[in-house]
Design an enzyme around this catalytic site. Structure first.
Site, PDB file in Angstrom:
ATOM      1  N   HIS A 128      34.630  39.992  44.634  1.00 21.74           N
ATOM      2  CA  HIS A 128      33.884  41.236  44.897  1.00 21.74           C
ATOM      3  C   HIS A 128      32.383  40.922  45.056  1.00 21.74           C
ATOM      4  O   HIS A 128      31.540  41.569  44.428  1.00 21.74           O
ATOM      5  CB  HIS A 128      34.113  42.265  43.780  1.00 21.74           C
ATOM      6  CG  HIS A 128      33.841  43.673  44.218  1.00 21.74           C
ATOM      7  ND1 HIS A 128      34.487  44.768  43.723  1.00 21.74           N
ATOM      8  CD2 HIS A 128      32.956  44.172  45.145  1.00 21.74           C
ATOM      9  CE1 HIS A 128      34.032  45.877  44.288  1.00 21.74           C
ATOM     10  NE2 HIS A 128      33.095  45.528  45.162  1.00 21.74           N
ATOM     11  N   GLU A 186      40.289  44.646  38.513  1.00 21.31           N
ATOM     12  CA  GLU A 186      39.178  43.687  38.576  1.00 21.31           C
ATOM     13  C   GLU A 186      38.617  43.453  37.186  1.00 21.31           C
ATOM     14  O   GLU A 186      38.343  44.426  36.481  1.00 21.31           O
ATOM     15  CB  GLU A 186      38.092  44.200  39.522  1.00 21.31           C
ATOM     16  CG  GLU A 186      38.555  44.148  40.953  1.00 21.31           C
ATOM     17  CD  GLU A 186      37.446  44.400  41.981  1.00 21.31           C
ATOM     18  OE1 GLU A 186      36.258  44.389  41.631  1.00 21.31           O
ATOM     19  OE2 GLU A 186      37.791  44.603  43.153  1.00 21.31           O
ATOM     20  N   ARG A 230      38.087  48.652  48.657  1.00 19.71           N
ATOM     21  CA  ARG A 230      38.539  48.775  47.275  1.00 19.71           C
ATOM     22  C   ARG A 230      39.982  48.292  47.210  1.00 19.71           C
ATOM     23  O   ARG A 230      40.779  48.551  48.112  1.00 19.71           O
ATOM     24  CB  ARG A 230      38.451  50.229  46.779  1.00 19.71           C
ATOM     25  CG  ARG A 230      37.029  50.693  46.450  1.00 19.71           C
ATOM     26  CD  ARG A 230      36.412  49.942  45.259  1.00 19.71           C
ATOM     27  NE  ARG A 230      35.066  50.386  44.941  1.00 19.71           N
ATOM     28  CZ  ARG A 230      33.951  49.803  45.363  1.00 19.71           C
ATOM     29  NH1 ARG A 230      33.996  48.744  46.163  1.00 19.71           N
ATOM     30  NH2 ARG A 230      32.764  50.268  44.994  1.00 19.71           N
TER      31      ARG A 230
HETATM   32  P1  NAD Z   1      30.803  55.038  54.436  1.00 21.25           P
HETATM   33  O1  NAD Z   1      30.927  56.242  53.564  1.00 21.25           O
HETATM   34  O2  NAD Z   1      29.586  54.867  55.266  1.00 21.25           O
HETATM   35  O3  NAD Z   1      32.064  54.958  55.429  1.00 21.25           O
HETATM   36  C1  NAD Z   1      33.365  55.271  55.042  1.00 21.25           C
HETATM   37  C2  NAD Z   1      34.076  55.802  56.260  1.00 21.25           C
HETATM   38  O4  NAD Z   1      35.449  56.016  55.907  1.00 21.25           O
HETATM   39  C3  NAD Z   1      33.536  57.157  56.769  1.00 21.25           C
HETATM   40  O5  NAD Z   1      33.143  57.059  58.122  1.00 21.25           O
HETATM   41  C4  NAD Z   1      34.706  58.127  56.596  1.00 21.25           C
HETATM   42  O6  NAD Z   1      34.789  59.057  57.658  1.00 21.25           O
HETATM   43  C5  NAD Z   1      35.889  57.173  56.615  1.00 21.25           C
HETATM   44  N1  NAD Z   1      37.068  57.702  55.948  1.00 21.25           N
HETATM   45  C6  NAD Z   1      37.144  58.359  54.772  1.00 21.25           C
HETATM   46  N2  NAD Z   1      38.438  58.654  54.497  1.00 21.25           N
HETATM   47  C7  NAD Z   1      39.169  58.140  55.509  1.00 21.25           C
HETATM   48  C8  NAD Z   1      40.557  58.118  55.786  1.00 21.25           C
HETATM   49  N3  NAD Z   1      41.445  58.680  54.957  1.00 21.25           N
HETATM   50  N4  NAD Z   1      40.972  57.495  56.932  1.00 21.25           N
HETATM   51  C9  NAD Z   1      40.079  56.919  57.769  1.00 21.25           C
HETATM   52  N5  NAD Z   1      38.741  56.943  57.579  1.00 21.25           N
HETATM   53  C10 NAD Z   1      38.299  57.537  56.454  1.00 21.25           C
HETATM   54  O7  NAD Z   1      31.020  53.790  53.479  1.00 21.25           O
HETATM   55  P2  NAD Z   1      30.569  52.266  53.748  1.00 21.25           P
HETATM   56  O8  NAD Z   1      29.167  52.083  53.332  1.00 21.25           O
HETATM   57  O9  NAD Z   1      30.967  51.863  55.117  1.00 21.25           O
HETATM   58  O10 NAD Z   1      31.489  51.537  52.657  1.00 21.25           O
HETATM   59  C11 NAD Z   1      32.908  51.552  52.731  1.00 21.25           C
HETATM   60  C12 NAD Z   1      33.503  51.116  51.399  1.00 21.25           C
HETATM   61  O11 NAD Z   1      33.210  49.728  51.207  1.00 21.25           O
HETATM   62  C13 NAD Z   1      32.854  51.784  50.191  1.00 21.25           C
HETATM   63  O12 NAD Z   1      33.481  52.987  49.861  1.00 21.25           O
HETATM   64  C14 NAD Z   1      33.014  50.769  49.081  1.00 21.25           C
HETATM   65  O13 NAD Z   1      34.223  51.062  48.399  1.00 21.25           O
HETATM   66  C15 NAD Z   1      33.169  49.447  49.827  1.00 21.25           C
HETATM   67  N6  NAD Z   1      32.072  48.491  49.590  1.00 21.25           N
HETATM   68  C16 NAD Z   1      32.399  47.257  49.095  1.00 21.25           C
HETATM   69  C17 NAD Z   1      31.410  46.305  48.912  1.00 21.25           C
HETATM   70  C18 NAD Z   1      31.757  44.919  48.428  1.00 21.25           C
HETATM   71  O14 NAD Z   1      30.895  44.229  47.898  1.00 21.25           O
HETATM   72  N7  NAD Z   1      32.965  44.456  48.608  1.00 21.25           N
HETATM   73  C19 NAD Z   1      30.079  46.617  49.182  1.00 21.25           C
HETATM   74  C20 NAD Z   1      29.788  47.869  49.691  1.00 21.25           C
HETATM   75  C21 NAD Z   1      30.796  48.794  49.884  1.00 21.25           C
END
Ligand code: NAD
Length: 318
Positions: free
Chosen positions: A280, A261, A232
């Site tokens: 995105h 965005e 994000r």
């Molecule tokens: P997920 O929930 O599986 O993984 C997120 C990880 O972040 C978790 O393991 C959690 O423990 C960790 N975390 C949370 N807070 C933290 C902190 N303060 N410090 C360190 N680690 C921390 O999520 P995901 O499926 O891997 O997706 C990650 C992010 O990617 C989503 O939240 C979304 O915003 C983004 N995303 C973007 C797209 C895109 O098209 N660009 C697509 C999918 C997801």
């Protein structure tokens, strides 16, 4: 008959599934607050792309039981409100990790090989200027720092290991054994920032993660460091990233996500030639769009007809 609103475009294979179960479907393309409030009043479930569902809309959805999010981020939903009202949120946790991880690898390679600059040289009849290009690098044996070891972080780590890189991971919520089992090296945030040749961020946007990367951290990075953000926009402070790239404090950056965005037309980052962008769309491969559409709809079907079938990964915070 359960009433489902599909807010935004959902892949036809998903819609076909819903039709099989005889849901009453309401396709919403006008995302104005007024229209959403009006159309969602009697809805039991929502399939949601990126439209914002804030409290002022959700409090009017008196029958709403479930929001099935097309994707994994839920920052477009007032989760405090849905928790209070016991509205379930399901995500497509299994659909997009491979596509986003591939997108990161593509940005890493594009940036470290200067591919986007090389392409311009050839097109502008400047073939011999290759010797004036900034140096190219490899992923081989480099330190790749992954921040956030959830679905996408793990998926990226597998791909980085295939490049024989050293994969460093920071995620305080995942135990070190799990990180090691995935052939990665657990590391604390500050060490990771200092040691990294490449950085990729895979976190949700929360109060804690907003502006996780600022001038303070960019200053500590290697001069050759490449950073990619597909999570994000506000996790990196854009103003500080502009400062670091324009002063060549780091090598380059790749952004799929922005603080605003779509980004404003006069975003200063657009003037720089050591950054690449994508709109995105990291998860928008044809394969992934289908997987997400089907999973969004399958989540609704499972919720209404067989809750036991909902996959663990599709609940929030798993
Ligand atoms: P997920 O929930 O599986 O993984 C997120 C990880 O972040 C978790 O393991 C959690 O423990 C960790 N975390 C949370 N807070 C933290 C902190 N303060 N410090 C360190 N680690 C921390 O999520 P995901 O499926 O891997 O997706 C990650 C992010 O990617 C989503 O939240 C979304 O915003 C983004 N995303 C973007 C797209 C895109 O098209 N660009 C697509 C999918 C997801």
């Amino acid at each position: 008959m359960y009433k489902i609103a599909l807010i935004g475009n959902i892949h036809e294979d998903g819609v076909k599934l819903l039709k099989k179960y005889k849901f009453s479907l309401n396709f919403i393309r006008n995302f104005s607050k007024k229209n959403l409030i009006n159309k969602l009043k009697n809805i039991d479930g929502i399939a949601l792309r990126t439209s914002k569902l804030d409290k002022s809309i959700l409090q009017e959805c008196k029958k709403l039981k479930i929001i099935s999010r097309h994707g994994v981020g839920v920052d477009n939903i007032d989760v405090n409100f849905t928790n209070k009202k016991k509205i379930t949120i399901l995500i497509t946790g299994n659909s997009n990790s491979a596509s986003v991880a591939e997108h990161v690898i593509s940005m890493f390679l594009n940036l470290c090989k200067n591919s986007f600059i090389a392409d311009k040289l050839v097109r502008s009849n400047n073939f011999r200027k290759k010797y004036e290009m900034s140096p190219s690098y490899e992923l081989y044996q480099k330190n790749i720092f992954i921040i956030g070891f959830g679905r996408i972080g793990k998926s990226l780590s597998k791909r980085c290991n295939a490049f024989e890189s050293n994969v460093l991971v920071y995620d305080p919520y995942v135990d070190k054994k799990t990180i090691k089992k995935n052939n990665c090296i657990p590391i604390n945030f500050n060490q990771g920032i200092k040691k990294a040749d490449f950085i990729s961020i895979h976190l949700p946007l929360t109060k804690k993660t907003k502006y996780l990367i600022t001038k303070k951290h960019l200053t500590k990075m290697k001069k050759t460091c490449i950073i990619v953000n597909t999570s994000r926009g506000s996790i990196i402070k854009e103003k500080d990233l502009y400062w670091a790239l324009s002063k060549k404090i780091i090598h380059s950056a790749g952004l799929d996500v922005f603080e605003t965005e779509p980004p404003l037309k006069n975003n200063p980052l657009f003037k720089l030639n050591n950054i690449i962008f994508s709109p995105h769309n990291a998860a928008l491969t044809e394969e992934c769009k289908r997987r997400m559409g089907v999973e969004t709809c399958q989540n609704l079907i499972n919720y209404f007809f067989n809750k036991k079938k909902i996959k663990k990964n599709n609940f929030l915070n798993t």
